[in-house]
Design an enzyme around this catalytic site. Structure first.
Site, PDB file in Angstrom:
ATOM      1  N   HIS A  57       0.813  -1.212   0.000  1.00  0.00           N
ATOM      2  CA  HIS A  57       0.000   0.000   0.000  1.00  0.00           C
ATOM      3  C   HIS A  57       0.850   1.266   0.000  1.00  0.00           C
ATOM      4  O   HIS A  57       0.429   2.305  -0.494  1.00  0.00           O
ATOM      5  CB  HIS A  57      -1.026  -0.047   1.123  1.00  0.00           C
ATOM      6  CG  HIS A  57      -2.100  -1.038   0.805  1.00  0.00           C
ATOM      7  ND1 HIS A  57      -2.112  -2.301   1.330  1.00  0.00           N
ATOM      8  CD2 HIS A  57      -3.124  -0.985  -0.080  1.00  0.00           C
ATOM      9  CE1 HIS A  57      -3.131  -2.975   0.795  1.00  0.00           C
ATOM     10  NE2 HIS A  57      -3.758  -2.188  -0.052  1.00  0.00           N
TER      11      HIS A  57
ATOM     12  N   ARG B 186     -10.321   3.844  -2.534  1.00  0.00           N
ATOM     13  CA  ARG B 186      -9.869   3.055  -1.370  1.00  0.00           C
ATOM     14  C   ARG B 186     -10.142   3.868  -0.102  1.00  0.00           C
ATOM     15  O   ARG B 186      -9.253   4.558   0.411  1.00  0.00           O
ATOM     16  CB  ARG B 186      -8.382   2.760  -1.484  1.00  0.00           C
ATOM     17  CG  ARG B 186      -7.984   1.801  -2.594  1.00  0.00           C
ATOM     18  CD  ARG B 186      -6.491   1.544  -2.561  1.00  0.00           C
ATOM     19  NE  ARG B 186      -6.106   0.375  -3.305  1.00  0.00           N
ATOM     20  CZ  ARG B 186      -5.613   0.385  -4.542  1.00  0.00           C
ATOM     21  NH1 ARG B 186      -5.460   1.519  -5.180  1.00  0.00           N
ATOM     22  NH2 ARG B 186      -5.268  -0.742  -5.127  1.00  0.00           N
TER      23      ARG B 186
ATOM     24  N   ARG C 195     -15.351   1.902  -2.438  1.00  0.00           N
ATOM     25  CA  ARG C 195     -15.185   0.595  -1.775  1.00  0.00           C
ATOM     26  C   ARG C 195     -15.313   0.793  -0.275  1.00  0.00           C
ATOM     27  O   ARG C 195     -14.679   1.692   0.284  1.00  0.00           O
ATOM     28  CB  ARG C 195     -13.810   0.015  -2.108  1.00  0.00           C
ATOM     29  CG  ARG C 195     -13.597  -1.344  -1.464  1.00  0.00           C
ATOM     30  CD  ARG C 195     -12.320  -1.982  -1.926  1.00  0.00           C
ATOM     31  NE  ARG C 195     -11.144  -1.327  -1.365  1.00  0.00           N
ATOM     32  CZ  ARG C 195      -9.897  -1.695  -1.646  1.00  0.00           C
ATOM     33  NH1 ARG C 195      -9.670  -2.687  -2.488  1.00  0.00           N
ATOM     34  NH2 ARG C 195      -8.879  -1.066  -1.100  1.00  0.00           N
TER      35      ARG C 195
ATOM     36  N   GLU D 153     -10.857 -10.835  -5.481  1.00  0.00           N
ATOM     37  CA  GLU D 153      -9.428 -10.774  -5.165  1.00  0.00           C
ATOM     38  C   GLU D 153      -8.952 -12.003  -4.411  1.00  0.00           C
ATOM     39  O   GLU D 153      -7.828 -12.060  -3.924  1.00  0.00           O
ATOM     40  CB  GLU D 153      -9.078  -9.491  -4.410  1.00  0.00           C
ATOM     41  CG  GLU D 153      -9.986  -9.136  -3.272  1.00  0.00           C
ATOM     42  CD  GLU D 153      -9.756  -7.717  -2.748  1.00  0.00           C
ATOM     43  OE1 GLU D 153      -8.707  -7.128  -3.013  1.00  0.00           O
ATOM     44  OE2 GLU D 153     -10.653  -7.213  -2.050  1.00  0.00           O
TER      45      GLU D 153
ATOM     46  N   ASN E   7      -4.148  -7.301  -7.285  1.00  0.00           N
ATOM     47  CA  ASN E   7      -3.044  -7.258  -6.310  1.00  0.00           C
ATOM     48  C   ASN E   7      -3.199  -8.388  -5.315  1.00  0.00           C
ATOM     49  O   ASN E   7      -2.262  -9.139  -5.030  1.00  0.00           O
ATOM     50  CB  ASN E   7      -3.040  -5.927  -5.552  1.00  0.00           C
ATOM     51  CG  ASN E   7      -3.003  -4.750  -6.491  1.00  0.00           C
ATOM     52  OD1 ASN E   7      -2.535  -4.877  -7.609  1.00  0.00           O
ATOM     53  ND2 ASN E   7      -3.516  -3.614  -6.052  1.00  0.00           N
TER      54      ASN E   7
ATOM     55  N   ARG F 171       2.226  -9.843  -0.449  1.00  0.00           N
ATOM     56  CA  ARG F 171       2.548  -8.741  -1.362  1.00  0.00           C
ATOM     57  C   ARG F 171       3.485  -7.706  -0.757  1.00  0.00           C
ATOM     58  O   ARG F 171       4.019  -6.862  -1.461  1.00  0.00           O
ATOM     59  CB  ARG F 171       1.258  -8.081  -1.885  1.00  0.00           C
ATOM     60  CG  ARG F 171       0.430  -7.411  -0.828  1.00  0.00           C
ATOM     61  CD  ARG F 171      -0.978  -7.154  -1.327  1.00  0.00           C
ATOM     62  NE  ARG F 171      -1.166  -5.795  -1.789  1.00  0.00           N
ATOM     63  CZ  ARG F 171      -2.353  -5.248  -2.026  1.00  0.00           C
ATOM     64  NH1 ARG F 171      -3.451  -5.963  -1.882  1.00  0.00           N
ATOM     65  NH2 ARG F 171      -2.465  -4.010  -2.436  1.00  0.00           N
TER      66      ARG F 171
ATOM     67  N   CYS G  16      -9.431  -3.420 -11.243  1.00  0.00           N
ATOM     68  CA  CYS G  16      -8.938  -2.234 -10.532  1.00  0.00           C
ATOM     69  C   CYS G  16      -7.597  -2.478  -9.852  1.00  0.00           C
ATOM     70  O   CYS G  16      -7.081  -1.605  -9.171  1.00  0.00           O
ATOM     71  CB  CYS G  16      -9.963  -1.761  -9.506  1.00  0.00           C
ATOM     72  SG  CYS G  16     -10.314  -3.008  -8.251  1.00  0.00           S
TER      73      CYS G  16
HETATM   74  C1  PEP Z   1      -6.437  -5.373  -5.211  1.00  0.00           C
HETATM   75  O1  PEP Z   1      -6.223  -6.184  -4.312  1.00  0.00           O
HETATM   76  O2  PEP Z   1      -6.084  -5.551  -6.393  1.00  0.00           O
HETATM   77  C2  PEP Z   1      -7.103  -4.105  -4.900  1.00  0.00           C
HETATM   78  C3  PEP Z   1      -7.548  -3.327  -5.850  1.00  0.00           C
HETATM   79  O3  PEP Z   1      -7.213  -3.752  -3.593  1.00  0.00           O
HETATM   80  P1  PEP Z   1      -5.990  -3.232  -2.676  1.00  0.00           P
HETATM   81  O4  PEP Z   1      -4.776  -3.069  -3.555  1.00  0.00           O
HETATM   82  O5  PEP Z   1      -6.417  -1.968  -2.047  1.00  0.00           O
HETATM   83  O6  PEP Z   1      -5.837  -4.342  -1.696  1.00  0.00           O
HETATM   84 MG    MG Z   2      -7.182  -5.874  -2.400  1.00  0.00          MG
END
Ligand code: PEP
Ligand code: MG
Length: 578
Positions: A194, A301, A337, A437, A460, A471, A508
């Site tokens: 993030h 977000r 979201r 996701e 992601n 991640r 997204c």
């Molecule tokens: C994702 O996981 O691809 C997403 C859009 O949400 P975030 O990156 O905020 O977890």
């Molecule tokens: Mg996500």
């Protein structure tokens, strides 16, 4: 001698500046016993250092631009509160008097006991607060030992610097940005952490996962950073510096060229129209949306509104922000979201008193929303109220099963009921969607689709959960692969099941904004992509130079490629001519 270091480039742009190396560890301090008559002067010395620390923090807070998100100001307020707390203001004084120890030693002892208490706490959020203790204690130690603080010399001291740190929190990134820092390097982190997302959002060139960066880069050294390639050049010679200055200039003019595409729609040469939307992390991102020619917000977000503060944003605060966004988008859709807190996006208000051994698999996303309905309801009402002013869509993060969707819909119904009773307007048909996701969601689209109006692929997390790689863990970043056949098949399954259930599917995750994948995604059938606004012109340029009929056939072959080598060959074919 110049040194070339490579990490992971996560926010593009070339920056040249002096390094400012951050060590959050508690500095070594001298420990000695005081003569009886020196005890009270030592107490005074400590009190003066504390007061200086307060003045420093207040001055940072007062110099923050008006656009600084409330969460960052709150983060400084927390440090100020800590300085007022008796554990840091009174206890060290007691130690100085009782043990006749010097102020640095007293503070170090008190820091160690506080950190021990925080470390033994069950709640993961409170455990991370030990970093705040360290930051506050370090500030006072520096003032006691006469070392400079990061902000010594006024708020402009960091202007033009490149910050090198072990790790940066999203709040640090915002704070440094406002201090005039031109780029950041961190030893930890990954491309979809993030903090990386936020750096892109702030247009702050960044290289993460550069292990032992602080061993190779010294304070004050000139550093060149290339955020696209993930390269950091320390102490460049004149020729290299000139070369990078020229490249920075070229990048700027290329960006200006791309932005000229702003008023043209994204359409393949054979006429397939693709809608390009923007991801929003911070209220200040709003300014960029129009500049980039975004046709709506594909992902807001909202959890960034909750971070680094003790009290959550209330219904009115959220309503004002969401309504502002709807207003700016002038009739284009705004996808909000509900908060995706948890894991690396903690919130103080959800202290659980429980150890979470694996936060990414724990209470986050919709699970956390449902555990704290009283936190969710004001947000739902704020979103509903904003929907009276234009097309708003509500998205649910981390969905794994229909029952979660049904529970959120029930809470939305409760919000609607409360608003109706007060006679407050909202869109009765507010579309409700889910972020796909987790592989479980991708594989059960048909059952989720029965309750939802749209889906959006959050690649992601989908990549994280499919390939079992954290991640934000730089040790396994090399395995992060959007083109892994398993990931591609899950994307394709979601698109096909969505089409069968007649429910639109967009994307997204960061993959949507990476122009290397644009033709593949369009070829697979995606007609709506949402990304950081700065990626939008380049993605549009790729779409406008593509022929859907050709890339469609190749894209399907990529999905069913036998192995990664075949994927690479097919990707070369699909991207030919770019
Ligand atoms: C994702 O996981 O691809 C997403 C859009 O949400 P975030 O990156 O905020 O977890
Ligand atoms: Mg996500």
């Amino acid at each position: 001698m110049s040194v070339l270091l490579t990490g992971i480039g996560v926010a593009r742009g070339i920056a040249i500046g002096k390094a400012h190396v951050l060590f959050h560890d508690v500095p070594e301090v001298t420990e000695y016993t005081l003569r009886e008559d020196l005890v009270e002067p030592e107490v005074l010395r400590f009190s003066i250092a504390l007061e200086k620390a307060r003045v420093h923090l207040r001055s940072i807070r007062d110099h923050l631009p008006i656009t600084t998100p409330a969460d960052v100001t709150a983060f400084i307020d927390i440090h100020l509160l800590m300085l007022e707390d008796s554990s840091l203001s009174k206890k060290p004084v007691e130690l100085i008097r009782a043990q006749r120890c010097n102020a640095e030693w007293a503070l170090k002892q008190q820091r160690n006991s506080l950190v021990k208490i925080f470390e033994s706490m069950d709640d993961p959020y409170l455990r991370t607060r030990k970093d705040d203790v360290d930051q506050v204690v370090n500030l006072v130690q520096r003032l006691l030992t006469g070392q400079s603080t990061p902000w010594e010399g006024g708020p402009d001291r960091l202007r033009g610097c490149i910050v090198v740190a072990e790790e940066l929190s999203p709040a640090d990134a915002v704070l440094f940005y406002h201090e005039g820092v031109v780029a950041v390097v961190s030893e930890r982190g990954g491309p979809t952490s993030h903090t990386a997302i936020l750096a892109r959002s702030l247009d702050l060139p960044a290289v993460v996962g550069l292990r032992r960066a602080r061993q190779f880069i010294r304070e004050g050294e000139t550093v060149v950073l290339d955020g696209r390639r993930g390269v950091v050049l320390v102490a460049p010679d004149q020729r290299s510096e000139r070369h990078y200055q020229q490249r920075a200039e070229e990048e700027r003019s290329r960006a200006a060229d791309l932005f000229r595409l702003r008023d043209f729609p994204a359409r393949t040469q054979d006429g397939r129209r693709i809608r390009l939307m923007a991801n929003v992390e911070l209220p200040e991102d709003i300014d960029e949306l129009d500049e980039a020619g975004a046709e709506g917000v594909g992902l807001y977000r909202t959890e960034f509104l909750y971070m680094n503060r003790v009290e959550p944003p209330d219904e009115e605060e959220q309503y004002a922000i969401y309504r502002g966004l709807v207003h700016v988008m002038e009739g284009n859709p705004v996808t909000i979201r509900i908060f995706d807190l948890g894991a690396d996006k903690p919130f103080a208000g959800t202290a659980l008193g429980q150890i979470t051994p694996n936060p990414a698999l724990g209470l986050r996303g919709v699970r956390l929303c449902l555990r704290f309905p009283n936190l969710l309801l004001p947000q739902l009402r704020a979103i509903l109220r904003a929907s009276a002013f234009g097309p708003v869509r509500l998205a649910i993060p981390m969905v794994t099963r229909s029952s979660e969707v049904i529970q959120v819909i029930r809470l939305i119904e409760q919000g609607r009921h409360e608003l109706r009773q007060k006679g407050i307007a909202f869109d009765e048909d507010l579309p409700i969607g889910g972020i796909v996701e987790v592989p479980a969601a991708a594989l059960t689209v048909s059952s989720l689709a029965r309750h939802l109006d749209f889906l959006s692929l959050g690649t992601n997390d989908l990549i994280q959960y499919t390939l079992a790689i954290d991640r934000i863990d730089d040790q396994v970043n090399y395995l992060y692969d959007p083109l892994h056949p398993a990931v591609l098949r899950l994307i394709y399954i979601t698109l096909r099941s969505g089409a069968r259930a007649r429910i639109p599917v967009s994307m997204c995750g960061e993959m949507a904004g990476d122009s290397r994948y644009t033709r593949l995604l369009v070829g697979l059938g995606l007609q709506e992509l949402s990304m950081h606004p700065s990626s939008l012109p380049e993605v549009k340029q790729v779409i406008n130079g593509s022929e859907y009929g050709r890339i469609m056939k190749l894209a399907r072959r990529v999905v069913y490629a036998r192995d990664s080598e075949e994927v690479v060959t097919l990707m070369e074919q699909i991207n030919a001519g770019l």
